[in-house]
Design a protein around this motif. Structure first.
Motif, PDB file in Angstrom:
ATOM      1  N   SER A  42       0.940  -1.215   0.168  1.00  0.00           N
ATOM      2  CA  SER A  42       0.053   0.129  -0.048  1.00  0.00           C
ATOM      3  C   SER A  42       0.813   1.416   0.102  1.00  0.00           C
ATOM      4  N   ALA A  44       3.879   1.610  -1.543  1.00  0.00           N
ATOM      5  CA  ALA A  44       4.679   1.295  -2.984  1.00  0.00           C
ATOM      6  C   ALA A  44       4.532   2.673  -3.556  1.00  0.00           C
ATOM      7  N   GLY A  45       5.700   3.149  -3.997  1.00  0.00           N
ATOM      8  CA  GLY A  45       5.601   4.264  -4.654  1.00  0.00           C
ATOM      9  C   GLY A  45       5.467   5.722  -3.916  1.00  0.00           C
ATOM     10  N   ALA A  46       4.991   5.583  -2.720  1.00  0.00           N
ATOM     11  CA  ALA A  46       4.920   6.920  -1.729  1.00  0.00           C
ATOM     12  C   ALA A  46       6.355   7.400  -1.516  1.00  0.00           C
ATOM     13  N   PRO A  47       6.610   8.746  -1.438  1.00  0.00           N
ATOM     14  CA  PRO A  47       7.725   9.274  -0.848  1.00  0.00           C
ATOM     15  C   PRO A  47       8.030   8.925   0.556  1.00  0.00           C
ATOM     16  N   ARG A 114      12.469   2.059   3.974  1.00  0.00           N
ATOM     17  CA  ARG A 114      11.637   3.156   3.086  1.00  0.00           C
ATOM     18  C   ARG A 114      12.161   4.622   3.436  1.00  0.00           C
TER      19      ARG A 114
END
Length: 216
Positions: A42, A44-47, A114
């Motif tokens: 969920s 993935a791709g979030a900064p 992350r």
């Protein structure tokens, strides 16, 4: 909010009493279960973002310290929760006897991978010479450790809001409500059945996501 002389008759007693919902236990089929892999997907791709954790029964099974404090300062009663000496001892190193939760290890590892900034917000009162910050950093291998935030009570909305947290993990209803009010994504960490923090909350009762296998 800082309580003078840790006069915790209201806030801390409420915090440690459990803040449990009075509703009947929800059916497990209605719970929005979450796993670490689905959480990771969920995000993935979030900064990189700021996330927060409660401490007692969320990242640490700290009941051994609370049980010790009660036996030492007020056997058979909750008076120890209003004793400055107990909180100084609690924050001053007693958590070396608290057991780190494996669910917390997995979550913290994910967020560090992350590049997220991690905050800890606890309902405990602040005391001088606290060692909790250093202990958490060592226990969970946190490289960019922020000082523990002591809210002196269950209401954490402004602390979550002021740090722009996107996710907040906690075991109590007050954690879920504070996160929601601050605009953060609330995730319930399940409280162990043998916790001294009673009554047990109802997982999923507030419509929040609940992390599977997070009692330990």
């Amino acid at each position: 909010m800082r309580l003078s002389a840790y006069a915790l008759a209201g806030a801390i007693a409420f915090y440690l009493a459990g803040c449990a919902s009075p509703v009947a236990p929800a059916s497990t089929t209605n719970i929005r279960w979450l796993t670490v892999p689905t959480l990771q997907a969920s995000l993935a791709g979030a900064p990189p973002m700021a996330v927060g954790f409660d401490i007692d029964d969320t990242v640490l099974f700290s009941s051994p310290c609370f049980y010790y404090g009660q036996q030492k300062y007020s056997p058979g009663s909750e008076a120890y929760l209003h004793n400055d000496a107990f909180w100084k001892e609690m924050n001053g190193g007693c958590d070396r006897y608290s057991i780190p939760k494996q669910a917390a290890r997995h979550l913290i590892a994910l967020h560090q991978q992350r590049g997220d900034r991690i905050y800890f917000i606890t309902g405990r009162p602040h005391t001088d010479n606290e060692q909790l910050t250093a202990l958490l950093a060592k226990t969970f291998g946190i490289t960019d450790m922020q000082p523990v935030v002591f809210s002196s009570g269950p209401q954490k909305e402004r602390f979550i809001h002021d740090r722009h947290l996107k996710i907040y993990y906690g075991d109590a209803d007050s954690d879920i409500l504070s996160a929601s009010a601050a605009g953060a994504r609330p995730v319930r960490i399940m409280r162990a059945a043998n916790s001294t923090y009673l009554p047990l909350p109802v997982n999923g009762a507030l419509g929040e996501e609940v992390l599977q296998d997070s009692t330990y």
